[in-house]
Design an enzyme around this catalytic site. Structure first.
Site, PDB file in Angstrom:
ATOM      1  N   GLU A 279       0.674  -1.173  -0.148  1.00 39.27           N
ATOM      2  CA  GLU A 279       0.218   0.000  -0.060  1.00 39.27           C
ATOM      3  C   GLU A 279       0.606   1.355   0.152  1.00 39.27           C
ATOM      4  OE1 GLU A 279      -2.694  -0.661  -0.723  1.00 39.27           O
ATOM      5  OE2 GLU A 279      -3.045  -2.376  -0.546  1.00 39.27           O
ATOM      6  N   ASP A 355       3.606  -4.320  -6.280  1.00 37.81           N
ATOM      7  CA  ASP A 355       4.070  -5.557  -5.926  1.00 37.81           C
ATOM      8  C   ASP A 355       5.574  -5.638  -5.625  1.00 37.81           C
ATOM      9  OD1 ASP A 355       1.800  -6.931  -5.203  1.00 37.81           O
ATOM     10  OD2 ASP A 355       1.653  -8.410  -6.745  1.00 37.81           O
TER      11      ASP A 355
END
Length: 418
Positions: A279, A355
């Protein structure tokens, strides 16, 4: 001759849009019913039984969501182009009805029709199906309360938006779409700013993370990433679902990372760290801002296309007919449906980048892969979805694709960790 060319352009545009949507519907249904063999690599990370159960769980909602779309399109096409639909509009919107009252009636009646049509699908997919598979923790009463809250918000936005739309097309006969694009962009900014602090709390409670280990972890990760993270909040998702998730939302002072309490309670500290780092990747890459810019650009394109599609309902020297609202709903339904692949491709790229950022920040490949495995296992995510369904409707990459991307990134950067 000019009018003939214009009429032909409008007709061909509708045919093209409806035809493209039909092709996508058929391909989607075929892919949902006949997804093909499982990828061999699935069994390297997941059990065969989990993969089979995941396919069973996902197939029915896919078919039902496409059925709902078909019924919505058929309803709107029938109202606009059939003799029965024209008769209904003439009966309910006669010459004695004040213009703005007719517009309000058109907006509200169509909203009710579409909501009634969608309700059985919403109930089955978001409550009943989740209940029988063990994911929903809500009572039926709680589900209905949330549904009516959501419907009320949708009704307010639809009615205000509809009245503004009719004002635009009547006030700015030729440039309405440019003014409309500007107002839509302003609405997006307001929505991004206010949704986290005004709307989201109507459905869930949000509290700052209290776990000392997680608080320390967030501070350390933020320092590593060179970020000033103001809010990391925990959402009481367990009151609604057993599923785990996290997301980044808001603009400016309303920016925040939100973590489901299920994630904090049921996942290892390493996995929570991977989620928070992911995040933070969205935060670092300004993905909300980029998403907002893309949405504004998409709004500009959609409004431009509407000037062609809605031309039959946009007479130049008279008030625009209330039927225009049904034409707008059909055009938007088909345009947004047909543009799904573009929207989702942009979203998947953002997820891959987040990611990679997470892996670079934590250096823990094992935890990153375990996170993807556990999230897929507990949510019964389709482990070998049809390539078309991924291309058309996945806003996030499939679990196996994310694991493979992580492995490739670790191999290239030598950040495999322990």
């Amino acid at each position: 001759m000019t009018n003939l060319k214009s009429t032909r352009l409008v007709r061909n545009s509708w045919y093209l849009l409806i035809g493209l949507s039909l092709i996508f519907v058929l391909l989607y249904l075929y892919s949902a019913l006949f997804p093909g063999p499982m990828q061999p690599a699935v069994t390297k990370f997941f059990s065969q039984n989990t993969a089979i159960q995941a396919r069973l769980y996902n197939t029915t909602p896919r078919i039902l969501s496409m059925t709902e779309f078909i019924l919505q399109a058929v309803l709107l096409i029938g109202l606009l182009f059939s003799s029965l639909g024209q008769t209904l509009f003439r009966r309910f919107v006669n010459s004695n009805t004040p213009y703005w009252q007719a517009c309000v009636f058109s907006i509200l009646s169509l909203w009710c029709l579409l909501k009634i049509l969608a309700l059985p699908f919403s109930f089955f997919i978001s409550f009943y199906w989740q209940k029988i598979w063990g994911f929903s923790t809500q009572s039926q009463a709680a589900w209905w309360i949330d549904y009516f809250k959501s419907a009320g918000i949708d009704l307010i936005i639809t009615l205000l938006g509809g009245l503004i739309f009719f004002w635009l097309v009547n006030r700015f006969s030729r440039s309405w779409w440019i003014v409309g694009t500007a107002l839509f962009s302003l609405f997006l900014v307001i929505q991004y700013l206010l949704w986290p602090i005004v709307i989201s709390p109507l459905f869930n409670r949000f509290e700052p993370v209290q776990d000392a280990a997680v608080v320390t972890m967030v501070k350390d990760l933020a320092q590593q990433a060179g970020l000033e993270i103001s809010d990391v909040l925990v959402m009481d998702a367990s009151s609604q679902t057993t599923l785990a998730n996290a997301y980044f939302t808001g603009l400016g002072s309303t920016k925040r990372i939100v973590i489901y309490d299920n994630l904090l309670n049921n996942y290892s500290l390493g996995e929570v760290k991977a989620v928070i780092a992911h995040e933070m990747g969205h935060w670092r890459h300004s993905d909300v801002v980029h998403g907002l810019i893309w949405a504004m650009f998409g709004g500009f394109v959609v409004f431009a296309l509407l000037t062609i599609l809605l031309k039959p309902w946009l007479p130049e020297h008279s008030k625009k007919p209330p039927q225009l609202w049904a034409a707008l709903q059909l055009a938007l339904l088909l345009l947004l449906f047909s543009s799904n692949p573009i929207q989702n491709s942009l979203s998947r790229d953002m997820e891959y980048n987040a990611d990679r950022f997470s892996l670079e920040l934590t250096g823990d490949l094992k935890a990153a892969i375990q996170l993807q495995k556990d999230l897929a296992d507990t949510s019964l995510a389709d482990l070998s979805p049809s390539p078309f369904i991924v291309w058309f409707s996945y806003s996030h990459p499939p679990a196996l694709a994310r694991i493979n991307a992580l492995l490739k990134e670790a191999q290239q950067t030598n950040t495999a960790g322990d």
